[in-house]
Write a protein that holds these residues in place. Structure first.
Motif, PDB file in Angstrom:
ATOM      1  N   ASP A 131      13.373 -23.283   2.860  1.00  0.00           N
ATOM      2  CA  ASP A 131      13.882 -23.960   1.676  1.00  0.00           C
ATOM      3  C   ASP A 131      14.767 -22.989   0.894  1.00  0.00           C
ATOM      4  O   ASP A 131      14.300 -22.210   0.067  1.00  0.00           O
ATOM      5  N   TYR A 132      16.053 -23.030   1.169  1.00  0.00           N
ATOM      6  CA  TYR A 132      16.982 -22.117   0.513  1.00  0.00           C
ATOM      7  C   TYR A 132      17.201 -22.485  -0.950  1.00  0.00           C
ATOM      8  O   TYR A 132      16.905 -23.607  -1.379  1.00  0.00           O
ATOM      9  N   GLU A 133      17.723 -21.538  -1.692  1.00  0.00           N
ATOM     10  CA  GLU A 133      17.865 -21.699  -3.135  1.00  0.00           C
ATOM     11  C   GLU A 133      18.678 -22.931  -3.508  1.00  0.00           C
ATOM     12  O   GLU A 133      18.387 -23.614  -4.486  1.00  0.00           O
ATOM     13  N   ASP A 134      19.732 -23.236  -2.731  1.00  0.00           N
ATOM     14  CA  ASP A 134      20.578 -24.372  -3.053  1.00  0.00           C
ATOM     15  C   ASP A 134      20.220 -25.624  -2.255  1.00  0.00           C
ATOM     16  O   ASP A 134      20.969 -26.583  -2.189  1.00  0.00           O
ATOM     17  N   SER A 135      19.025 -25.620  -1.614  1.00  0.00           N
ATOM     18  CA  SER A 135      18.620 -26.771  -0.824  1.00  0.00           C
ATOM     19  C   SER A 135      18.333 -27.969  -1.710  1.00  0.00           C
ATOM     20  O   SER A 135      17.759 -27.840  -2.793  1.00  0.00           O
TER      21      SER A 135
END
Length: 312
Positions: free
Chosen positions: A306-310
């Protein structure tokens, strides 16, 4: 994936066609759900909902037509019933049970538990279970949270806690899951491999989304598309030997040309050899016995990052 937490098995591997076996060499499992929830909104049944002429028709002529059709075709149906409806229509509940059908729970008031205060969902489940146990003479085995057009989540009226609460209350299955086209295990505790059996459901085979949509009284219906959906999906699942579910309401599909379409489809479907058209609890019991979670769940950590900009 985070959006599938408490939604399906973490490895997301469904059962292969060749691994599915139905009793006595039957070709496919067929689940017919009858929706007896008149609630127009997520808050559940109101006095206004019970005053609609279509609702009164559904619980009289519509229900009579349904029960006669099921007896004629040999279909055993599962009636998803809010507890207050079961308590208010005792004669109808008796007729349903006398026909060999199942009465499953659909909330206390047919409500979306997301509208409840913290801690209320468990109390509502317990109260609904108590009422249905008294009305039916035995505890309900199945729980349904059937969708409305304006539900926030794909799975209908559920919260992150619903499935675990149902398991704790002793339910054998959840009746409307979207994660597979065969029964599957909805994981409630990854670490302990705890799960509740879930039966497939999909909007495309539910008359709520085709007859008098989006609200009763607007004069819109799409009978031909749902007839097409029923027939084509049934044929596909029959060929593969998997599972087909359809959902209908006597207030919507119980009269006129709509009932004719339903009658024609059911008669055609059960004319195929090896269609096992049974109640949800019977279908669930077969699956639990032959595909227990202890043997079929192959849980593995998610590979999702779950990336920061997801967007998730």
């Amino acid at each position: 994936m985070p959006w599938k937490d408490n939604y399906t098995t973490s490895d997301e591997i469904g059962i292969f066609d060749e691994a599915i076996q139905w009793p006595a060499g039957q070709q496919m499992g067929f689940g017919l759900t009858v929706n007896l929830n008149p609630a127009a909104t997520a808050k559940g049944i109101t006095e206004k909902d019970l005053a609609y002429p279509t609702w009164h028709f559904g619980m009289t002529e519509g229900l009579n037509a349904f029960l006669d059709l099921f007896a004629r075709t040999g279909v055993k149906a599962t009636f998803a019933v809010p507890a207050v409806i079961a308590d208010g229509y005792l004669d109808a509940m008796k007729r349903i049970l006398d026909g060999g059908h199942e009465i499953a729970a659909q909330g206390l008031f047919g409500e979306d538990p997301n509208t409840l205060e913290a801690g209320q969902e468990a109390a509502h489940i317990a109260q609904a279970t108590d009422i249905l146990t008294r009305v039916c003479g035995a505890a309900p085995k199945g729980w349904f949270s059937l969708s409305r057009p304006d539900d926030r989540f794909a799975t209908g009226a559920v919260t992150d806690e619903t499935i675990a609460l149902l398991k704790a209350q002793g339910y054998a299955y959840f009746g409307n899951g979207l994660a597979d086209d065969a029964p599957y295990w909805w994981v409630t505790d990854f670490e302990k491999s705890e799960a509740l059996l879930t039966l497939p459901y999909y909007y495309h085979f539910d008359d709520t989304f085709f007859l008098m949509f989006p609200r009763a009284g607007v004069g819109l219906e799409r009978l031909e598309p749902i007839k097409r959906n029923w027939r084509r999906e049934f044929q596909a699942q029959y060929r593969r030997g998997r599972y087909f579910n359809m959902c209908v309401s006597p207030a919507r599909a119980g009269w006129g040309h709509r009932f004719t379409a339903l009658s024609e489809f059911l008669t055609e479907a059960v004319s195929h050899p090896g269609v096992w058209a049974e109640t949800g609890s019977t279908l669930a019991a077969h699956w639990q016995a032959n595909y227990p979670s202890e043997e079929t769940l192959n849980l593995a950590p998610s590979i999702w990052v779950d990336y920061e900009d997801s967007l998730s």
